[in-house]
Scaffold this motif. Structure first.
Motif, PDB file in Angstrom:
ATOM      1  N   TYR A  43       1.192  -0.957   0.331  1.00 33.19           N
ATOM      2  CA  TYR A  43       0.162  -0.017   0.151  1.00 33.19           C
ATOM      3  C   TYR A  43       0.612   1.310  -0.454  1.00 33.19           C
ATOM      4  CZ  TYR A  43       0.757  -0.658   5.054  1.00 33.19           C
ATOM      5  OH  TYR A  43       1.417  -1.248   6.773  1.00 33.19           O
ATOM      6  N   GLY A  44       0.255   2.723   0.206  1.00 39.80           N
ATOM      7  CA  GLY A  44       1.059   3.524  -0.556  1.00 39.80           C
ATOM      8  C   GLY A  44       1.760   3.982   1.652  1.00 39.80           C
ATOM      9  N   MET A  45       1.591   5.508   1.295  1.00 44.34           N
ATOM     10  CA  MET A  45       2.247   5.450   3.180  1.00 44.34           C
ATOM     11  C   MET A  45       1.364   5.048   4.370  1.00 44.34           C
ATOM     12  SD  MET A  45       4.464   7.363   4.772  1.00 44.34           S
ATOM     13  CE  MET A  45       4.537   9.348   3.403  1.00 44.34           C
ATOM     14  N   ASN A  46      -0.382   5.016   3.703  1.00 48.25           N
ATOM     15  CA  ASN A  46      -1.077   4.490   4.989  1.00 48.25           C
ATOM     16  C   ASN A  46      -1.892   3.304   4.544  1.00 48.25           C
ATOM     17  OD1 ASN A  46      -0.111   6.069   7.260  1.00 48.25           O
ATOM     18  ND2 ASN A  46      -0.990   7.433   5.449  1.00 48.25           N
ATOM     19  N   HIS A  83      -4.743   2.210   4.233  1.00 46.17           N
ATOM     20  CA  HIS A  83      -5.774   2.401   3.586  1.00 46.17           C
ATOM     21  C   HIS A  83      -5.801   2.976   2.877  1.00 46.17           C
ATOM     22  CE1 HIS A  83      -5.439   6.599   5.597  1.00 46.17           C
ATOM     23  NE2 HIS A  83      -5.652   7.213   3.699  1.00 46.17           N
ATOM     24  N   GLN A  84      -4.618   3.583   1.970  1.00 53.26           N
ATOM     25  CA  GLN A  84      -4.216   4.281   0.534  1.00 53.26           C
ATOM     26  C   GLN A  84      -3.946   2.859  -0.449  1.00 53.26           C
ATOM     27  OE1 GLN A  84      -1.023   6.254   1.670  1.00 53.26           O
ATOM     28  NE2 GLN A  84      -1.881   8.391   1.184  1.00 53.26           N
ATOM     29  N   ARG A  85      -4.432   3.163  -1.318  1.00 57.00           N
ATOM     30  CA  ARG A  85      -4.566   1.658  -2.240  1.00 57.00           C
ATOM     31  C   ARG A  85      -3.170   1.201  -2.744  1.00 57.00           C
ATOM     32  NH1 ARG A  85      -5.499   5.614  -7.895  1.00 57.00           N
ATOM     33  NH2 ARG A  85      -3.282   6.479  -7.750  1.00 57.00           N
ATOM     34  N   LYS A  86      -2.724   0.243  -3.796  1.00 57.81           N
ATOM     35  CA  LYS A  86      -1.386   0.310  -3.894  1.00 57.81           C
ATOM     36  C   LYS A  86       0.310   0.981  -4.663  1.00 57.81           C
ATOM     37  CE  LYS A  86      -1.511  -5.253  -3.680  1.00 57.81           C
ATOM     38  NZ  LYS A  86      -1.043  -5.753  -4.138  1.00 57.81           N
ATOM     39  N   ALA A  87       0.946   0.875  -4.404  1.00 58.62           N
ATOM     40  CA  ALA A  87       1.716   1.843  -4.924  1.00 58.62           C
ATOM     41  C   ALA A  87       2.873   1.036  -5.522  1.00 58.62           C
ATOM     42  CB  ALA A  87       2.367   2.474  -4.348  1.00 58.62           C
ATOM     43  N   SER A 132       5.624  -2.427   2.298  1.00 57.45           N
ATOM     44  CA  SER A 132       4.963  -1.512   2.510  1.00 57.45           C
ATOM     45  C   SER A 132       6.079  -0.501   2.039  1.00 57.45           C
ATOM     46  CB  SER A 132       4.251  -1.190   3.182  1.00 57.45           C
ATOM     47  OG  SER A 132       4.988  -0.558   4.711  1.00 57.45           O
ATOM     48  N   TYR A 133       5.481   1.013   1.823  1.00 59.80           N
ATOM     49  CA  TYR A 133       6.069   2.091   1.456  1.00 59.80           C
ATOM     50  C   TYR A 133       6.862   2.417   2.419  1.00 59.80           C
ATOM     51  CZ  TYR A 133       7.185   7.045   0.506  1.00 59.80           C
ATOM     52  OH  TYR A 133       7.820   8.150  -0.645  1.00 59.80           O
TER      53      TYR A 133
END
Length: 53
Positions: free
Chosen positions: A7-10, A12-16, A34-35
């Protein structure tokens, strides 16, 4: 090289995704990073390089 992150920084964010033309100094051995995991690893890598010199 491309690394798909969990996921992104958190959570609940979509994949990065991370892109690099060169080889990154990491290898994911188990699961998905994760990020934040990636930032932690890159910071640790810089510390090790500083200690090595």
């Amino acid at each position: 090289m491309e690394i798909n992150l969990r996921y992104g920084m958190n959570p609940h964010q979509r994949k990065a995704r991370i892109y690099s033309a060169d080889q990154l100094p990491i290898k994911i051995l188990n699961g998905e990073a994760s990020y934040i995991n990636l930032l932690d690893e890159l910071n640790a890598f810089q510390l090790v390089r500083e200690l090595h010199h």
